[in-house]
Structures are given as structure tokens and as C-alpha cells.
Design an enzyme around this catalytic site. Structure first.
Site, PDB file in Angstrom:
ATOM      1  N   CYS A  53      41.574  35.614  39.550  1.00  0.00           N
ATOM      2  CA  CYS A  53      41.279  36.885  39.067  1.00  0.00           C
ATOM      3  C   CYS A  53      40.031  36.592  38.173  1.00  0.00           C
ATOM      4  CB  CYS A  53      42.308  37.341  38.421  1.00  0.00           C
ATOM      5  SG  CYS A  53      43.158  36.076  37.355  1.00  0.00           S
TER       6      CYS A  53
HETATM    7  C1  LIG Z   1      46.317  33.098  39.688  1.00  0.00           C
HETATM    8  S1  LIG Z   1      46.493  31.303  40.046  1.00  0.00           S
HETATM    9  C2  LIG Z   1      48.353  31.211  40.758  1.00  0.00           C
HETATM   10  C3  LIG Z   1      49.326  30.903  40.153  1.00  0.00           C
HETATM   11  C4  LIG Z   1      50.654  30.794  40.830  1.00  0.00           C
HETATM   12  N1  LIG Z   1      50.994  31.765  41.491  1.00  0.00           N
HETATM   13  C5  LIG Z   1      51.628  30.186  39.583  1.00  0.00           C
HETATM   14  O1  LIG Z   1      52.446  31.231  39.440  1.00  0.00           O
HETATM   15  O2  LIG Z   1      51.518  29.193  39.141  1.00  0.00           O
HETATM   16  C6  LIG Z   1      45.380  31.241  41.567  1.00  0.00           C
HETATM   17  C7  LIG Z   1      45.349  30.061  41.888  1.00  0.00           C
HETATM   18  O3  LIG Z   1      44.570  29.995  43.007  1.00  0.00           O
HETATM   19  C8  LIG Z   1      43.949  28.680  43.459  1.00  0.00           C
HETATM   20  N2  LIG Z   1      42.997  28.890  44.268  1.00  0.00           N
HETATM   21  C9  LIG Z   1      41.490  29.338  44.162  1.00  0.00           C
HETATM   22  N3  LIG Z   1      40.887  29.212  44.918  1.00  0.00           N
HETATM   23  C10 LIG Z   1      41.563  28.816  46.023  1.00  0.00           C
HETATM   24  C11 LIG Z   1      41.280  28.716  47.520  1.00  0.00           C
HETATM   25  N4  LIG Z   1      39.892  28.885  47.929  1.00  0.00           N
HETATM   26  N5  LIG Z   1      42.256  28.072  48.320  1.00  0.00           N
HETATM   27  C12 LIG Z   1      43.520  27.874  47.583  1.00  0.00           C
HETATM   28  N6  LIG Z   1      43.839  27.800  46.259  1.00  0.00           N
HETATM   29  C13 LIG Z   1      42.849  28.622  45.622  1.00  0.00           C
HETATM   30  C14 LIG Z   1      43.790  28.482  42.120  1.00  0.00           C
HETATM   31  O4  LIG Z   1      43.541  26.948  41.904  1.00  0.00           O
HETATM   32  C15 LIG Z   1      44.772  28.757  41.276  1.00  0.00           C
HETATM   33  O5  LIG Z   1      45.854  27.792  40.962  1.00  0.00           O
END
Ligand SMILES: C[S@@+](CC[C@H](N)C(=O)[O-])C[C@H]1O[C@@H](n2cnc3c(N)ncnc32)[C@H](O)[C@@H]1O
Length: 308
Positions: free
Chosen positions: A67
Site C-alpha cells: 500500500c
Molecule cells: C501489507 S504487507 C502484508 C502483510 C501480511 N499480510 C501480514 O499480515 O504480515 C505486503 C507484503 O507484500 C510483499 N510484496 C510486495 N511486492 C510483492 C511482490 N511483487 N510479490 C510478492 N510479495 C510482495 C511485501 O514484501 C509485504 O510483505
């Protein structure tokens, strides 16, 4: 099935509600280390979501795509590519066709300049065959000792004939019903050497009030340790000018430690932060600040069981 899993705040809440997580995914290696130290049964793949070719069949798909583009602390540009990762979630949704899905995102998505992104997601979820309900939730209403509002989408596959109804708050709206900072971390050591970020408090940090007292809710736990709010052992701040705050008294000040931040996010006290080749103080703060507060997904996950 969990996408954008991070260290698994969301999944931890779902585990406690009785779900098994078959597969999880993120690009951060330390997120996987933390996750598996706490939930070793899941097939956790460190890979860009765009490269995932096959998904297991699952009853529920969960995803909290990043986000940065529309969070309060982010650059707030609706055109940023990171804002379009939801399309990967929709790709998985169409392949897996689960009975239901849950998505968490920042409440800023409701702002007028991001509204098209919100509408586009709703449209794609509906075209994929889901009845969707969404709501901005104040996580403190669900027992998280923190000021944090998040937008939650829950979709139920159309053939199941139901629209998800969000559960009532478990911790009311008045402060006396909430869990406070003191309740959550009041018994922990006041100066846990090595567990907190010690960078000096520069002008930007002091451009707003970062302080909350023991009887209050914590300010939002963020992923960047430099911006982590002040622990109540610190002196209070007072405003002397627009965007300028100064210490009310002398005395040492510090930010929350990553362990305190985890407690204020509602993680289990016993959560393990493993020491691995990927661990660093910054990374521990990052995965905790990125996480969905587990109690929130616990309550939503329990409610969703009635629809599966
Ligand atoms: C808002 S966090 C999610 C948190 C998780 N649901 C939790 O409760 O711990 C968004 C996550 O998306 C991951 N992310 C960003 N770009 C990504 C991609 N292209 N592929 C996979 N994961 C990705 C980030 O590293 C981050 O950990």
C-alpha cells in the site's frame, strides 16, 4: 492460500481461528524465516507473486497487497505500479476459485484520488464471480491497542448465495473498553537494550506528536523504524509551532522496540523472532510494521467460517 503474506500477521489470526494455511508467499526472506519459526507446516515460497505459476486448491484466499502508493506515510501517487499488484490477487482468485477471500488494505484507498483503484478492485472481484462487502475497520475495536484503520474486503463466491456481514466490535468504541499500551506492554522491561532503534530524533520526527501515554492507544505501528512512535517512558512532546514539537522535560526518550511493536500489533507474546542470515533490527521492525494485526483477522476469519 495466502499471498503477500509477510511474516504472517493475517495468517496468525486465521490459524487461531482454525484455518490451515497451505501455501504462503512474499519477496522478503526474513518474513519467511519469521513465519516458519512460528508456523512450520506451511509451504512458504519467497518469490515475486507475478512468477507464481500454480496455486493449490483452497477454500479461502487471503491477500494484503502493498500500500505504499496510498498510505498516509507513502508517496500517495495513484499511478505507482505497486498499486496494481491487486491484479495478481485477482489472477489467483480466478485460478483457485475459493469459496471466499479476504483482503486488507489501507483506509487511504477511499480517498477521492484513489477511488478509481477501489472501484476497479470491486469490479474485478465481482467479475471473478464474488459478492463483495467492504468496510473501514478501526482495529482498536477488535482488541488491538493501537490507532490503525484498515479497509477490509470480504468476498463470498456468488453460487453460495450470501453476502458477508462484518462482525460487531469486540471492544466497543469507548476507551475504557479498549486494550491500552499499559495493558499490552506495561510489564515489559523499560529499557530493552539492543531491541530498539536508537537513531536521533531529527526534525521530521519532531514535526508531529509521536507520544502516547500508558492509558492510551498506541499511535500507528509503522514499518520504518525511524518513524516508530515513542515509548511512554519517554518525556511527552508539546507543540510550539505548526509542525514543530519539543520535549516537555529532560530525560531519555526512545522508540518502541520491535517486540513491543509486535505486542501492540496484537501478536502473541510468545512469537519467535529467529536469528537468521536475513535478520537485522531493521528487518524485524519491517515485518512487524507491515503486518495485519492478528486479532483482526482472527475475528473476521471466525465469522467467515459460517459462510464456507
Ligand atoms: C501489507 S504487507 C502484508 C502483510 C501480511 N499480510 C501480514 O499480515 O504480515 C505486503 C507484503 O507484500 C510483499 N510484496 C510486495 N511486492 C510483492 C511482490 N511483487 N510479490 C510478492 N510479495 C510482495 C511485501 O514484501 C509485504 O510483505
Amino acid at each position: 492460500m495466502s499471498l503477500f503474506t509477510g511474516c504472517g500477521g493475517s495468517d496468525s489470526g486465521l490459524h487461531q481461528a482454525g484455518y490451515d494455511v497451505l501455501m504462503a508467499n512474499d519477496i522478503l526472506p526474513y518474513a519467511k524465516d519469521f513465519y516458519l519459526a512460528n508456523f512450520p507446516e506451511t509451504d512458504y515460497q519467497v518469490i515475486d507473486v507475478r512468477e507464481i505459476q500454480s496455486f493449490p486448491s483452497a477454500d479461502v484466499l487471503v491477500g494484503c497487497y502493498p500500500c505504499q502508493g496510498f498510505s498516509q506515510g507513502g508517496a500517495r501517487q495513484s499511478s505507482r505500479g505497486v498499486n496494481y499488484l491487486y491484479r495478481e490477487f485477482v489472477r489467483a482468485l480466478k485460478r483457485i476459485k475459493p469459496k471466499a477471500f479476504i483482503v486488507e488494505n489501507v483506509s487511504g484507498m477511499q480517498r477521492s484520488d484513489f477511488r478509481h483503484l477501489l472501484n476497479s478492485q470491486l469490479c474485478q472481484f465481482r467479475l471473478a464471480g464474488y459478492r463483495v462487502n467492504y468496510r473501514v475497520i478501526d482495529v482498536s475495536d477488535f482488541g488491538v491497542p493501537q490507532e490503525r484503520k484498515r479497509l477490509i474486503f470480504v468476498g463470498v463466491r456468488s453460487d453460495l448465495g450470501e453476502v458477508f456481514a462484518f462482525p460487531e466490535a469486540t471492544h466497543g468504541t469507548a476507551i475504557q473498553n479498549k486494550i491500552t499500551i499499559g495493558d499490552a506492554i506495561g510489564d515489559l522491561p523499560l529499557w530493552p537494550e539492543g531491541d530498539y532503534w536508537t537513531e536521533t530524533f531529527h526534525w521530521y520526527y519532531l514535526s508531529r506528536n509521536r507520544y502516547r501515554g500508558w492509558d492510551e492507544l498506541a499511535k500507528t505501528i509503522v514499518s520504518h523504524p525511524r518513524h516508530m512512535p515513542l515509548h511512554p517512558v519517554s518525556p511527552k512532546l508539546k507543540r510550539v509551532h505548526t509542525d514543530k514539537w519539543v520535549w516537555e522535560s529532560d530525560g531519555p526518550a526512545r522508540r518502541y522496540s520491535y517486540r513491543e511493536a509486535a505486542c501492540l500489533q496484537g501478536f502473541d507474546r510468545s512469537s519467535c523472532f529467529p536469528e537468521t542470515e536475513n535478520s537485522s533490527l531493521r528487518m524485524k521492525y519491517t515485518v512487524v510494521g507491515n503486518a495485519v494485526p492478528p486479532p483482526l483477522f482472527n475475528v473476521i476469519g471466525k465469522e467467515l467460517l459460517n459462510y464456507l
